[in-house]
Scaffold this motif. Structure first.
Motif, PDB file in Angstrom:
ATOM      1  N   ILE A   1     127.398 166.462  85.370  1.00  0.00           N
ATOM      2  CA  ILE A   1     128.369 166.854  86.393  1.00  0.00           C
ATOM      3  C   ILE A   1     127.717 167.804  87.394  1.00  0.00           C
ATOM      4  O   ILE A   1     127.892 167.651  88.610  1.00  0.00           O
ATOM      5  CB  ILE A   1     129.615 167.481  85.746  1.00  0.00           C
ATOM      6  CG1 ILE A   1     130.422 166.407  85.027  1.00  0.00           C
ATOM      7  CG2 ILE A   1     130.478 168.192  86.779  1.00  0.00           C
ATOM      8  CD1 ILE A   1     131.560 166.946  84.190  1.00  0.00           C
ATOM      9  N   VAL A   2     126.959 168.778  86.907  1.00  0.00           N
ATOM     10  CA  VAL A   2     126.300 169.736  87.800  1.00  0.00           C
ATOM     11  C   VAL A   2     125.287 169.025  88.692  1.00  0.00           C
ATOM     12  O   VAL A   2     125.221 169.269  89.897  1.00  0.00           O
ATOM     13  CB  VAL A   2     125.635 170.872  86.988  1.00  0.00           C
ATOM     14  CG1 VAL A   2     124.723 171.715  87.865  1.00  0.00           C
ATOM     15  CG2 VAL A   2     126.692 171.739  86.341  1.00  0.00           C
TER      16      VAL A   2
ATOM     17  N   LEU B   1     125.843 165.731  95.617  1.00  0.00           N
ATOM     18  CA  LEU B   1     126.942 165.516  96.553  1.00  0.00           C
ATOM     19  C   LEU B   1     126.989 166.600  97.629  1.00  0.00           C
ATOM     20  O   LEU B   1     127.211 166.306  98.804  1.00  0.00           O
ATOM     21  CB  LEU B   1     128.270 165.463  95.800  1.00  0.00           C
ATOM     22  CG  LEU B   1     129.501 165.142  96.621  1.00  0.00           C
ATOM     23  CD1 LEU B   1     129.385 163.752  97.249  1.00  0.00           C
ATOM     24  CD2 LEU B   1     130.740 165.218  95.760  1.00  0.00           C
ATOM     25  N   ILE B   2     126.743 167.850  97.253  1.00  0.00           N
ATOM     26  CA  ILE B   2     126.742 168.942  98.223  1.00  0.00           C
ATOM     27  C   ILE B   2     125.632 168.754  99.251  1.00  0.00           C
ATOM     28  O   ILE B   2     125.858 168.896 100.459  1.00  0.00           O
ATOM     29  CB  ILE B   2     126.622 170.313  97.506  1.00  0.00           C
ATOM     30  CG1 ILE B   2     127.924 170.632  96.776  1.00  0.00           C
ATOM     31  CG2 ILE B   2     126.266 171.420  98.491  1.00  0.00           C
ATOM     32  CD1 ILE B   2     127.835 171.815  95.845  1.00  0.00           C
TER      33      ILE B   2
ATOM     34  N   LEU C   1     126.185 167.995 103.205  1.00  0.00           N
ATOM     35  CA  LEU C   1     125.572 168.870 104.200  1.00  0.00           C
ATOM     36  C   LEU C   1     124.764 168.060 105.209  1.00  0.00           C
ATOM     37  O   LEU C   1     124.880 168.263 106.420  1.00  0.00           O
ATOM     38  CB  LEU C   1     124.685 169.908 103.513  1.00  0.00           C
ATOM     39  CG  LEU C   1     123.965 170.890 104.423  1.00  0.00           C
ATOM     40  CD1 LEU C   1     124.971 171.770 105.152  1.00  0.00           C
ATOM     41  CD2 LEU C   1     122.998 171.734 103.628  1.00  0.00           C
ATOM     42  N   LEU C   2     123.964 167.123 104.715  1.00  0.00           N
ATOM     43  CA  LEU C   2     123.174 166.269 105.614  1.00  0.00           C
ATOM     44  C   LEU C   2     124.079 165.394 106.474  1.00  0.00           C
ATOM     45  O   LEU C   2     123.816 165.203 107.666  1.00  0.00           O
ATOM     46  CB  LEU C   2     122.191 165.419 104.812  1.00  0.00           C
ATOM     47  CG  LEU C   2     121.043 166.189 104.156  1.00  0.00           C
ATOM     48  CD1 LEU C   2     120.244 165.268 103.248  1.00  0.00           C
ATOM     49  CD2 LEU C   2     120.150 166.820 105.206  1.00  0.00           C
ATOM     50  N   ALA C   3     125.140 164.873 105.892  1.00  0.00           N
ATOM     51  CA  ALA C   3     126.079 164.049 106.670  1.00  0.00           C
ATOM     52  C   ALA C   3     126.769 164.887 107.740  1.00  0.00           C
ATOM     53  O   ALA C   3     126.966 164.423 108.870  1.00  0.00           O
ATOM     54  CB  ALA C   3     127.100 163.402 105.742  1.00  0.00           C
TER      55      ALA C   3
END
Length: 110
Positions: free
Chosen positions: A34-35, A41-42, A46-48
């Motif tokens: 999960i981590v 995902l973070i 951020l890149l998106a």
């Protein structure tokens, strides 16, 4: 007779200890996954977001060039973003419910 009972008790204790260690290891592995997924995902979000910012800047500059203005493109892009923010804020309850359902499906998927 008491030796047999002690032997069975020792085996049972070792079995329970092994079972608890297995549960602990499985839980730790799930938390690590999960981590890792959250970190991925973070960074992806951020890149998106940065890509989106640059695309909006390019769109505003393109509109400015097309309309031969210095600010109108930025005002148009600002208006579009403000309208989409207002729509997103209005749809808050439905969005929250959809996210809850998505998280329920993700975490209960085996």
């Amino acid at each position: 007779m008491f030796e047999k009972i002690e032997e069975v008790q020792n085996y049972l204790f070792k079995y329970l200890e092994t079972r608890l260690d297995l549960i602990k290891t499985e839980t730790q592995e799930r938390l690590e996954n999960i981590v890792i997924q959250l970190i991925y995902l973070i960074v992806l979000l951020l890149l998106a977001a940065l890509t989106g910012i640059f695309l909006f800047i390019m769109l505003a500059l393109g509109i400015n060039e097309w309309l031969d203005s210095r600010y109108v493109g930025f005002l148009i892009v600002f208006g579009l973003l403000a309208a989409s923010t207002a729509i997103w804020a209005k749809a808050g309850r439905q969005v929250q419910q959809a996210v809850r359902q998505l998280l329920f499906r993700v975490f209960n998927h085996k």
